[in-house]
Design a protein around this motif. Sequence first.
Motif, PDB file in Angstrom:
ATOM      1  N   UNK A   6       1.055  -1.172  -0.150  1.00 25.14           N
ATOM      2  CA  UNK A   6      -0.016  -0.040  -0.084  1.00 25.14           C
ATOM      3  C   UNK A   6       0.904   1.474   0.251  1.00 25.14           C
ATOM      4  N   UNK A   7       1.991   1.075   0.726  1.00 23.31           N
ATOM      5  CA  UNK A   7       2.926   2.255   0.592  1.00 23.31           C
ATOM      6  C   UNK A   7       3.332   2.648  -0.572  1.00 23.31           C
ATOM      7  N   UNK A   8       3.697   1.522  -1.498  1.00 25.15           N
ATOM      8  CA  UNK A   8       4.335   1.712  -2.763  1.00 25.15           C
ATOM      9  C   UNK A   8       3.255   2.001  -3.875  1.00 25.15           C
ATOM     10  N   UNK A   9       2.161   1.679  -3.821  1.00 26.48           N
ATOM     11  CA  UNK A   9       1.057   1.631  -4.690  1.00 26.48           C
ATOM     12  C   UNK A   9       0.354   2.788  -4.559  1.00 26.48           C
ATOM     13  N   UNK A  10       0.107   3.404  -3.271  1.00 32.03           N
ATOM     14  CA  UNK A  10      -0.847   4.261  -2.775  1.00 32.03           C
ATOM     15  C   UNK A  10      -2.081   3.662  -2.302  1.00 32.03           C
ATOM     16  N   UNK A  11      -2.474   2.515  -2.880  1.00 38.57           N
ATOM     17  CA  UNK A  11      -3.847   2.121  -2.366  1.00 38.57           C
ATOM     18  C   UNK A  11      -3.885   0.732  -2.871  1.00 38.57           C
ATOM     19  N   UNK A  12      -4.199  -0.184  -2.059  1.00 41.88           N
ATOM     20  CA  UNK A  12      -4.344  -1.520  -2.548  1.00 41.88           C
ATOM     21  C   UNK A  12      -6.014  -2.210  -1.842  1.00 41.88           C
ATOM     22  N   UNK A  13      -6.387  -3.046  -2.514  1.00 43.52           N
ATOM     23  CA  UNK A  13      -7.497  -3.758  -1.837  1.00 43.52           C
ATOM     24  C   UNK A  13      -7.147  -5.042  -1.309  1.00 43.52           C
ATOM     25  N   UNK A  14      -7.446  -5.325  -0.293  1.00 46.30           N
ATOM     26  CA  UNK A  14      -7.043  -6.359   0.680  1.00 46.30           C
ATOM     27  C   UNK A  14      -8.530  -7.406   0.787  1.00 46.30           C
ATOM     28  N   UNK A  15      -8.357  -8.351   0.051  1.00 41.66           N
ATOM     29  CA  UNK A  15      -9.773  -9.487   0.299  1.00 41.66           C
ATOM     30  C   UNK A  15      -9.200 -10.380   1.364  1.00 41.66           C
ATOM     31  N   UNK A  16     -10.033 -10.367   2.632  1.00 35.14           N
ATOM     32  CA  UNK A  16      -9.521 -11.371   3.622  1.00 35.14           C
ATOM     33  C   UNK A  16     -10.622 -12.101   3.988  1.00 35.14           C
ATOM     34  N   UNK A  17     -10.403 -13.620   3.472  1.00 34.43           N
ATOM     35  CA  UNK A  17     -11.426 -14.422   3.866  1.00 34.43           C
ATOM     36  C   UNK A  17     -11.304 -15.036   5.171  1.00 34.43           C
ATOM     37  N   UNK A  18     -12.582 -15.590   5.679  1.00 34.92           N
ATOM     38  CA  UNK A  18     -12.509 -15.869   7.161  1.00 34.92           C
ATOM     39  C   UNK A  18     -12.384 -14.635   7.765  1.00 34.92           C
ATOM     40  N   UNK A  19     -12.580 -13.748   7.620  1.00 33.18           N
ATOM     41  CA  UNK A  19     -12.539 -12.354   8.428  1.00 33.18           C
ATOM     42  C   UNK A  19     -12.602 -12.342  10.078  1.00 33.18           C
ATOM     43  N   UNK A  20     -13.649 -13.377  10.374  1.00 34.00           N
ATOM     44  CA  UNK A  20     -13.991 -13.498  11.812  1.00 34.00           C
ATOM     45  C   UNK A  20     -13.023 -14.194  12.467  1.00 34.00           C
ATOM     46  N   UNK A  21     -12.025 -14.808  11.942  1.00 28.57           N
ATOM     47  CA  UNK A  21     -10.695 -15.304  12.494  1.00 28.57           C
ATOM     48  C   UNK A  21      -9.461 -14.244  12.622  1.00 28.57           C
TER      49      UNK A  21
END
Length: 428
Positions: A88-103
Motif C-alpha cells: 500500500x505504501x508503494x502503490x498508494x492504495x491496495x484492495x485486501x480481500x480477507x477470507x474468514x475475517x471472523x478469525x
Amino acid sequence: MHNEPLAFRMRPKNIDEVAGQQHIIGKDTALYRMISKGHVPSMLLYGEPGIGKTSLAYAIAGTSHLPFIALNATVSGKKDVEQVVAEARITGKVILFLDEIHRFNKLQQDTLLPHVEKGSIVLIGATTENPFHDVNPAIRSRCGEILQLNRLEPDDLVVLIERALLDEDRGLGKMKIGMNDSQIRKIAEGVNGDARKALTLLESIISASDEEEGKVIVEDWLIDNLIGRIGLVGDKKGSHHYNLLSALQKSVRGSDVNAAIFYLANLLEIGDLIAVSRRLLVMAYEDIGLAAPEVGPHVLAATEAAVRLGMPEARIPLANAVIEMCLASKSNSAYKAVDAAVKAINDGKTGDIPLHLRDTHYAGAAELGHEGYRYPHDTPIGTFGGWVNQQYLPDKIKQAEFYEPVHAGEEKRLAGIYERLKEFRKEK
C-alpha cells in the motif's frame, strides 16, 4: 489443458459479470455506481459458502483496477499483513480481500487497522458467520458496508453455466458438448443456490461423460447420480445452522407443517441431532406451553427416543413431534410471565417476603413473627382443591401481575380459573 478448477477460472472479471446479487451490485445500486466511478469502500461480505463472496471481491478489483491481494485469516500471520501494508505504501492504495475475517486476531488488526482507517488499504472481508456476532467491532466500525449475499436463483445459475459452456478462454467453449436446456436447468436447480457447486458439478459431468465422434454426450442419469452426491450447505457450528434452527421454530410457531418439516429435514441432514432435540423441547414449552400442556411430555419422549435410536430412524419420532407442535394450540404466556418477573426484580421492583410465608422449621420462628400462614388444603373450594384468601407477594408489589393468560386450547380453562381467583381476592 487447464489446471485450475472451472469454478476458479470462471470468476467474474468485473462487476458486470457478477451472477445474481442484484440487490447488492445491480446497476441501480449505490455500490455499483461508486465502484464504476473508481471509489471502493471497505466492506464486509456475509453469506453461505459458494454464493459469490470471493467472486464479488475479484470483480470489484477487476473493475477498479486497484492492486489486489487475497489472504485467508485462518493461515495468515503478522508478516503477511505487513507485506500488504508495504504494498500500500508503494502503490498508494491496495484492495485486501480477507477470507474468514471472523478469525482475524488482534495482532493482525493492530498492524492493519490504521491503514484501513486512512484509506490506503481497502478491506473487503468475507465471512460465513454473522458479522454482528463473530467479527471484531474494530473491523466492523471501519467497514462502511455490511452486505448480506443470498443464495443464487436457478435463473442466475443457468446464466453462469451457459457462460462457462460458451467461454473459450476460461470455460469449456473449445469443447463440443451435447447438453440441452433441461439438463442445464437440472444442474441449476440441484445445487441449492451454490455457484461453486454448479460449476464443479458441470465440470464433473463433462469429465464423466462419453464422447462420440469428438462430441461429449451428456446423459440425464449421470446428472442425477452426481447431483445426489452433493452435500447440503452448512455445518453444525455455522450461522446457517442457527438460521435453520430459527426457521424451524418460527415455522412451528406459525403452524406451517410443510415448512417446519423441510427445516427439520435440513437440520437432520447436517447431522446435529442433539441441537435439534434440544430446540424442539424448548419450543414445546416456549411456544405451545399451557395451551396444550400434554405436548411437552410428548416432545420429551420423542427426543429421548430419537437420541436412543440415532439416525436415520430418529427422524420418525422427531417428525411426529414437529407436526404435533405445528397443529397444537399455542401460548407463550408462561415464559412471558417469568420474564416479566425477572425484569421486575432487575428493575428493583421487589420487597420483603411476607412474614407468614417465611420458614418456620426451627425454634424461635414465632418470636421473629414468622407465623399466621393458613394452609390452603384445609379449606376445600369446589373441585379445585384447597384455597384461602391470603397475600403472597411482598407489600410493595402486592398488586403486580406477571401472567397474562392466552385464551387458547387448555389454557382457556386455566384462564377462567385465574380470573375467578382474582375475583375472590377482591372480596377480601
